[in-house]
Design a protein around this motif. Sequence first.
Motif, PDB file in Angstrom:
ATOM      1  N   GLN A 426     -11.669  -4.405 -16.982  1.00  0.00           N
ATOM      2  CA  GLN A 426     -12.094  -4.028 -15.628  1.00  0.00           C
ATOM      3  C   GLN A 426     -11.036  -3.168 -14.948  1.00  0.00           C
ATOM      4  OE1 GLN A 426     -14.235  -7.018 -13.130  1.00  0.00           O
ATOM      5  NE2 GLN A 426     -13.566  -8.443 -14.717  1.00  0.00           N
ATOM      6  N   THR A 427      -9.779  -3.552 -15.102  1.00  0.00           N
ATOM      7  CA  THR A 427      -8.692  -2.764 -14.519  1.00  0.00           C
ATOM      8  C   THR A 427      -8.634  -1.387 -15.160  1.00  0.00           C
ATOM      9  OG1 THR A 427      -7.408  -4.741 -13.981  1.00  0.00           O
ATOM     10  CG2 THR A 427      -6.200  -2.678 -14.150  1.00  0.00           C
ATOM     11  N   ALA A 428      -8.782  -1.332 -16.487  1.00  0.00           N
ATOM     12  CA  ALA A 428      -8.764  -0.051 -17.194  1.00  0.00           C
ATOM     13  C   ALA A 428      -9.900   0.854 -16.721  1.00  0.00           C
ATOM     14  CB  ALA A 428      -8.852  -0.287 -18.696  1.00  0.00           C
ATOM     15  N   GLN A 429     -11.087   0.286 -16.546  1.00  0.00           N
ATOM     16  CA  GLN A 429     -12.238   1.080 -16.122  1.00  0.00           C
ATOM     17  C   GLN A 429     -12.106   1.533 -14.680  1.00  0.00           C
ATOM     18  OE1 GLN A 429     -15.723  -1.277 -17.112  1.00  0.00           O
ATOM     19  NE2 GLN A 429     -15.034  -1.499 -19.241  1.00  0.00           N
ATOM     20  N   PHE A 430     -11.505   0.685 -13.831  1.00  0.00           N
ATOM     21  CA  PHE A 430     -11.278   1.085 -12.440  1.00  0.00           C
ATOM     22  C   PHE A 430     -10.306   2.254 -12.376  1.00  0.00           C
ATOM     23  CE2 PHE A 430      -8.860   0.780  -8.471  1.00  0.00           C
ATOM     24  CZ  PHE A 430      -9.879   0.773  -7.526  1.00  0.00           C
ATOM     25  N   CYS A 431      -9.221   2.161 -13.137  1.00  0.00           N
ATOM     26  CA  CYS A 431      -8.232   3.242 -13.137  1.00  0.00           C
ATOM     27  C   CYS A 431      -8.830   4.522 -13.714  1.00  0.00           C
ATOM     28  CB  CYS A 431      -6.996   2.817 -13.928  1.00  0.00           C
ATOM     29  SG  CYS A 431      -6.045   1.491 -13.154  1.00  0.00           S
ATOM     30  N   GLU A 432      -9.687   4.382 -14.704  1.00  0.00           N
ATOM     31  CA  GLU A 432     -10.357   5.554 -15.262  1.00  0.00           C
ATOM     32  C   GLU A 432     -11.297   6.178 -14.239  1.00  0.00           C
ATOM     33  OE1 GLU A 432     -13.175   6.779 -19.105  1.00  0.00           O
ATOM     34  OE2 GLU A 432     -12.563   4.698 -18.796  1.00  0.00           O
ATOM     35  N   LEU A 433     -12.017   5.343 -13.484  1.00  0.00           N
ATOM     36  CA  LEU A 433     -12.906   5.847 -12.449  1.00  0.00           C
ATOM     37  C   LEU A 433     -12.147   6.676 -11.425  1.00  0.00           C
ATOM     38  CD1 LEU A 433     -15.759   5.724 -11.013  1.00  0.00           C
ATOM     39  CD2 LEU A 433     -14.869   3.733  -9.783  1.00  0.00           C
ATOM     40  N   LEU A 434     -10.973   6.184 -11.013  1.00  0.00           N
ATOM     41  CA  LEU A 434     -10.169   6.874 -10.005  1.00  0.00           C
ATOM     42  C   LEU A 434      -9.232   7.911 -10.600  1.00  0.00           C
ATOM     43  CD1 LEU A 434      -9.148   4.171  -7.369  1.00  0.00           C
ATOM     44  CD2 LEU A 434     -10.971   5.858  -7.275  1.00  0.00           C
ATOM     45  N   GLN A 435      -9.146   7.938 -11.925  1.00  0.00           N
ATOM     46  CA  GLN A 435      -8.234   8.845 -12.620  1.00  0.00           C
ATOM     47  C   GLN A 435      -6.793   8.655 -12.128  1.00  0.00           C
ATOM     48  OE1 GLN A 435      -9.680  12.905 -12.888  1.00  0.00           O
ATOM     49  NE2 GLN A 435     -11.784  12.234 -13.240  1.00  0.00           N
ATOM     50  N   ILE A 436      -6.378   7.372 -12.133  1.00  0.00           N
ATOM     51  CA  ILE A 436      -5.004   7.020 -11.796  1.00  0.00           C
ATOM     52  C   ILE A 436      -4.402   6.296 -12.991  1.00  0.00           C
ATOM     53  CG2 ILE A 436      -5.458   6.860  -9.317  1.00  0.00           C
ATOM     54  CD1 ILE A 436      -5.591   3.812  -9.615  1.00  0.00           C
ATOM     55  N   PRO A 437      -3.074   6.247 -13.095  1.00  0.00           N
ATOM     56  CA  PRO A 437      -2.461   5.546 -14.238  1.00  0.00           C
ATOM     57  C   PRO A 437      -2.770   4.058 -14.217  1.00  0.00           C
ATOM     58  CG  PRO A 437      -0.856   6.938 -13.083  1.00  0.00           C
ATOM     59  CD  PRO A 437      -2.075   6.875 -12.209  1.00  0.00           C
ATOM     60  N   ASP A 438      -3.063   3.514 -15.391  1.00  0.00           N
ATOM     61  CA  ASP A 438      -3.237   2.067 -15.526  1.00  0.00           C
ATOM     62  C   ASP A 438      -1.889   1.477 -15.896  1.00  0.00           C
ATOM     63  OD1 ASP A 438      -3.889  -0.522 -16.022  1.00  0.00           O
ATOM     64  OD2 ASP A 438      -5.287  -0.136 -17.661  1.00  0.00           O
ATOM     65  N   LYS A 439      -1.167   1.028 -14.897  1.00  0.00           N
ATOM     66  CA  LYS A 439       0.176   0.492 -15.122  1.00  0.00           C
ATOM     67  C   LYS A 439       0.156  -0.923 -15.647  1.00  0.00           C
ATOM     68  CE  LYS A 439       2.200   3.537 -11.653  1.00  0.00           C
ATOM     69  NZ  LYS A 439       3.051   3.682 -10.449  1.00  0.00           N
ATOM     70  N   PHE A 440      -1.040  -1.475 -15.874  1.00  0.00           N
ATOM     71  CA  PHE A 440      -1.172  -2.829 -16.381  1.00  0.00           C
ATOM     72  C   PHE A 440      -1.579  -2.840 -17.859  1.00  0.00           C
ATOM     73  CE2 PHE A 440      -1.795  -2.760 -11.895  1.00  0.00           C
ATOM     74  CZ  PHE A 440      -1.056  -3.837 -11.434  1.00  0.00           C
ATOM     75  N   THR A 441      -1.727  -1.655 -18.436  1.00  0.00           N
ATOM     76  CA  THR A 441      -2.096  -1.583 -19.833  1.00  0.00           C
ATOM     77  C   THR A 441      -0.916  -1.976 -20.702  1.00  0.00           C
ATOM     78  OG1 THR A 441      -3.118  -0.191 -21.514  1.00  0.00           O
ATOM     79  CG2 THR A 441      -1.417   0.819 -20.162  1.00  0.00           C
ATOM     80  N   LEU A 442      -1.202  -2.489 -21.891  1.00  0.00           N
ATOM     81  CA  LEU A 442      -0.144  -2.907 -22.808  1.00  0.00           C
ATOM     82  C   LEU A 442      -0.035  -1.917 -23.954  1.00  0.00           C
ATOM     83  CD1 LEU A 442      -0.908  -6.758 -22.965  1.00  0.00           C
ATOM     84  CD2 LEU A 442       0.768  -5.545 -21.580  1.00  0.00           C
TER      85      LEU A 442
END
Length: 442
Positions: A426-442
């Motif tokens: 969900q966090t990854a998809q939200f960041c993709e929607l906004l085109q912002i870095p996903d700083k919670f990815t591993l």
Amino acid sequence: MELSSVSGIKVAVVGCGHGELDTIYATLEVECEAKGFPLSDLDFLIICGDFQAIRNELDLNCMSVPHKYRKLGDFHKYYSGAAQAPVLTIVVGGNHEASNYLFELYHGGWLAPNIYYLGAAGVVRYGPWRIAGISGIYNPRNYHKPHSERLPYDRDDIRSVYHVREYDVERLLLLRSPVEIALSHDWPAWVELFGEHEKLFAAKPHFLASALGDSLGSKPSTELLGHLRPSYWFSGHMHVKFSATVEIGEGLGINDVLRLLDDVPDKLKPILPRPSVKGKTPTASLSATKTEFLALDKVGSPTFQWLEVRDLECSPRADSAAPSPKGTGTGKFSLTYDEEWLAVTRACASGLRIADPETLVVAPSTTAMTKVSAASVDKERKWVRESIVEKGLLTIPLNFTAHAPVHSPDLAVVPNMQPLEYPNQQTAQFCELLQIPDKFTL
């Protein structure tokens, strides 16, 4: 249903959940029937923290709770699909949480089907109503710090991870459009002085001691209250039912609000606040002059102390991005993202500072919060409108998946063993929607 015809919603509010979802939903059904309508007519349920989204025994070891008080609770059944939340449930985090799970959803998301977490800070819409929330509790020692906590948590991390950060408060202070409902776990500081504080202090002498020491409640939440001026503000944490009405005038900032306290009796003037937070003057669009504050107790006290079912009356606004009902004749709205909040999130994205999961080092911020201007938010709002709103992407997707192990009696857990850190889609998809870095990815 036309937005212009909407004048109120049926809402239930719970103070601290403490993992008792089965009790909450069963009691709520009885309370709704006692008021003459079925549970299905309720628009949504609010839980003001200490929700305790514990998926399995490993999550218990990420809670800041003494071992003898740790219990699995009911949430794992809703996470695994064995039970289903009968009503849309909106929650903020408190100080007794499975903080590892909430951290995965820093930007907000579904904890389980029909149970939505607002994130460390967040704003969503239910039809024409905007709902804002701030999770955790205020601790001045960690307020200005980044999030350096990553699994496994040490003794300090397990406490600091749920402390409110300035980054999230500053994002909410960038809002310029009205908010109808605001949620927090701990109370805004000094809000008790706008209610029957004498009765409160008589019943809870330690509250008076904290007030005299200027340590009762959250000063950042007071700043948010003065800026956002929502019609309703709900909290938990203090394990007592208390209401207050905060009346403020057009153009008043938080310091002006606090000066109104000069009208309290002389014997209470020694506890009048001397604010250490910088006041901000709200824009003219944030025009509410009265906020109804309600705090509720924890589940397990008498029902009327921890649960309230009520009709909320707000003036609906036919502004941009107002969503349509779920279906003809249902009278219910889909939960949607908020256009302005998405713009704020984009504008502030580079300022989010958390530790790298491998090095545990916090990278320096490339954008100081003080440099995020209204013009920057306006620029990002144009992008949000073109890239999300006009493409029909505002409705929050029903994209929950159970990615962590579900509860099993066969799961062997070593004392104090902590879980792995899971990347949340969900966090990854939200960041993709906004085109912002996903700083919670591993």
